[in-house]
Each structure stands twice: as structure tokens, then as C-alpha cells.
Write an enzyme that holds these catalytic residues in place. Structure first.
Site: not given
Length: 356
Positions: A10, A158
């Protein structure tokens, strides 16, 4: 036969950080975006009278014990499900370790997906079901599907984003996640270059430097909350046409007709990464890499360039493959590795995860 799972990277398209909170964490608002770049996580599991977990990797810096996020995720999931199993995990690293690309967090979710397939657990893999609980939407919601998000948040702030994929708005510590429309340039995924310099950035030190900056600038807890709430509203509006956004609950009022979000709409919000204000003075090379990625005023100028997370990875978004490859060439000229990839839409994220 063991299950091989792609574990995608990401980037943080934007990252707004608040002043330190009494609980020791920082409030933040971020836009996550998954990429085609990935590690491979292979899982073998069989039910047994007691649980045994082992982990190996081709990268010696990857912890091979309970400190590893993949190990933690599997252990938590087995405990929550009340299942004992012998589990073997192998992580084939292709992404940089501690590079700001969420590689360890993605490994945790990939290990969970592999475990579920090996043990024939059937959660909902539909993001709209999994996100429904936190978004306050009615509709079918598998109990295990929602539990996965809670378990993921226990492993890391995350980690939950990788249970959604695509473009994801992250609030609170980043673990409160809301799916956004896929980030596109026109109707296509966006070409991206990820720069992976050898410079190491300490995330704890970056937060300490940020705290010192907040103290010098007099950023209070209330001012932080106001700043982050406004930022979440602006980010959501740029991608969805949201007229109003309650950042605490995710309730929104959507207006306007958007055929698909454009990178330019996001850039017009002034999207930025707050970590750059404290990381770049400590690591001037990273600031120079961002300038090289952005290439302002040239035919190959990036749509947007930024640090990802606290670094040290940086990225640029481009109009086409040719511009992305040109950016890679500029990085090579300065002795920095660059990887050409594309943004990964949510549907493709789940299709590719267990694909050949």
C-alpha cells in the site's frame, strides 16, 4: 497442498497527523491505496489437538516468531475461532522491510486468508459486508467477517485496510477504515513508481520529532481534532462527491454525479503527508527523491508525488507507463531503486490475492 497468497503493498496518498493523545497514540487521517506490488505468503495448516505455529522467510530481517504480524494474526484467529491447528507460514519477501509500504501488515492478512482456505473457514470476502459494521450500514454481515476487522486492528493500525483493498480512508489510528471509490486516471488504474532508497527511517523517531514540532507550534488536542475532521471531510469529498462527512461515525451525505474519481481532484485538496515536515530535514536525500519523482515543469511531470507513511519509500503517480518508466530512469541515474507498478482496484485486489 499449501495455499499461496499475494500480499499486496500500500501507499499513503495523504497522511494528516494530530498532536499526541493521552493514550500514547496519534489521531490521523489517511488515504490508503493498494498496489500491484506484492510479497508471497504460503500457508499450510491442518487441525490438531494443540496449536503449533512455525514461520520461515527468505529475508533474514523478518521475525520468525510471535513478533511477526502474520504469526500474531494466525494465533489470534485460531483462538477466536476455538480451533487448534499446526500452521506453517512462509513469507517470500519482494517488498522492502520497514519501507512504509505496509508489507508486514499485508503479510498478516495474507496469512489469515491462507489459513481460512486451508481450514475451509468461509468468511465473507465482500468488502461491502466487512465494512458495513463500522460504516453503520444495514444489510447482511457475517459475524466472522466483522470479527476479522477487529482482530486485524489488534495486530496493527494499518492491518484492517488489507481486509478491504483498493482506496481506503483510514481514521482514528488508521484502523477505522472506510472503502472509497477506486482511484483512477480516466477509467484506468494509475501508473505508479515506488522509490525504495537504502536510507532507514525510524517511525518511533519520526513521531517523536512530530511531537516536538507540535509543541513548538502550539498544536493542541482540540485543534488536532478539528484539523483531522476537516481533512477527512475534504478527502472524502474529493473521491465521492460527499457534501458532509462525520469523521467519527463515517456517516455521509453524498451529492453530485461522479463517473469515477480523478487524481487531479485529489491533488486539488492539497493532499500531503505530514511526516515530510520532520523526515525530510533528517533525511535530505528523500526530499531530493521526491523532487526527481515529481519532475515539475517537464513533459513527464508526475500527477502527484509523496513520501509513503513515515518512509523511507516514496512514490509518484503518472499519466501513463512511459512517464512512469522515465521516472524510474531518473531514479537509476541517482543510484536509487525504482519499481514500476499500478494502483490496484478493490475487485482486482481480491481476485488477484488467490490467483495464479
Amino acid at each position: 497442498m499449501p495455499t499461496a497468497v499475494r500480499s499486496h503493498a500500500k501507499i499513503n496518498l495523504g497522511l494528516g497527523i494530530g498532536a499526541p493523545r493521552p493514550d500514547g497514540f496519534h489521531g490521523l487521517v489517511t488515504l490508503y491505496q493498494t498496489l500491484e506490488l506484492h510479497d508471497w505468503v504460503t500457508v499450510s495448516a491442518r487441525r490438531m489437538p494443540e496449536t503449533r505455529i512455525s514461520l520461515t522467510s527468505n529475508e533474514r530481517r523478518v521475525p520468525a516468531d510471535a513478533r511477526n504480524t502474520a504469526w500474531k494474526m494466525v494465533e489470534l484467529a485460531l483462538g477466536k475461532l476455538g480451533i487448534s491447528a499446526a500452521v506453517e507460514i512462509h513469507i517470500e519477501k519482494q517488498l522492502p522491510v520497514q519501507g512504509g509500504l505496509g508489507a508486514g501488515s499485508a503479510n498478516a492478512v495474507a496469512a489469515l486468508v491462507g489459513l481460512e482456505k486451508e481450514l475451509r473457514i468461509s468468511p465473507s470476502h465482500l468488502w461491502r459486508d466487512e465494512a458495513a459494521a463500522d460504516m453503520g450500514h444495514p444489510g447482511p454481515l457475517a459475524s466472522w467477517g466483522s470479527e476479522r476487522l477487529r482482530l486485524a486492528a489488534q495486530v496493527g493500525s494499518d492491518v484492517p485496510l488489507f481486509l478491504i483493498g483498493g482506496a481506503v480512508l483510514g481514521l482514528d489510528r488508521g484502523q477505522m477504515v472506510f472503502p472509497m471509490p477506486d482511484l483512477l486516471h480516466g477509467s484506468e488504474p494509475v501508473w505508479c513508481v515506488v522509490a525504495t532508497p537504502s536510507v532507514g527511517v525510524s517511525t518511533p523517531q519520526a513521531f517523536r520529532d512530530w511531537d516536538a514540532l507540535c509543541a513548538r507550534n502550539g498544536l493542541t488536542a482540540k485543534a488536532s481534532a478539528d484539523k483531522l475532521n476537516e481533512l477527512s471531510r475534504v478527502y472524502a469529498a474529493s473521491l465521492t462527491g460527499v457534501d458532509s462527512w462525520d469523521g467519527s461515525s463515517g456517516v455521509s451525505s453524498v451529492g453530485g454525479d461522479l463517473a469515477g474519481p480523478q487524481v487531479s481532484a485529489l491533488v486539488r485538496t492539497g493532499i500531503a503527508n505530514d511526516f515530510e515536515s520532520v523526515v525530510f530535514p533528517q533525511h535530505p536525500l528523500l526530499s531530493e527523491i521526491k523532487r526527481v519523482l515529481a519532475a515539475p515543469g517537464t513533459p513527464e511531470e508526475a500527477l502527484y508525488a509523496s513520501l509513503s507513511g513515515s518512509g523511507s519509500a516514496l512514490f509518484g503517480l503518472y499519466r501513463g507507463r512511459g512517464d512512469a518508466e522515465a521516472a524510474c530512469g531518473r531514479l537509476r541515474d541517482m543510484g536509487v531503486q525504482g519499481l514500476v507498478t499500478r494502483t490496484l482496484q478493490r475487485q482486482d485486489y481480491w481476485r488477484q490475492m488467490l490467483g495464479a
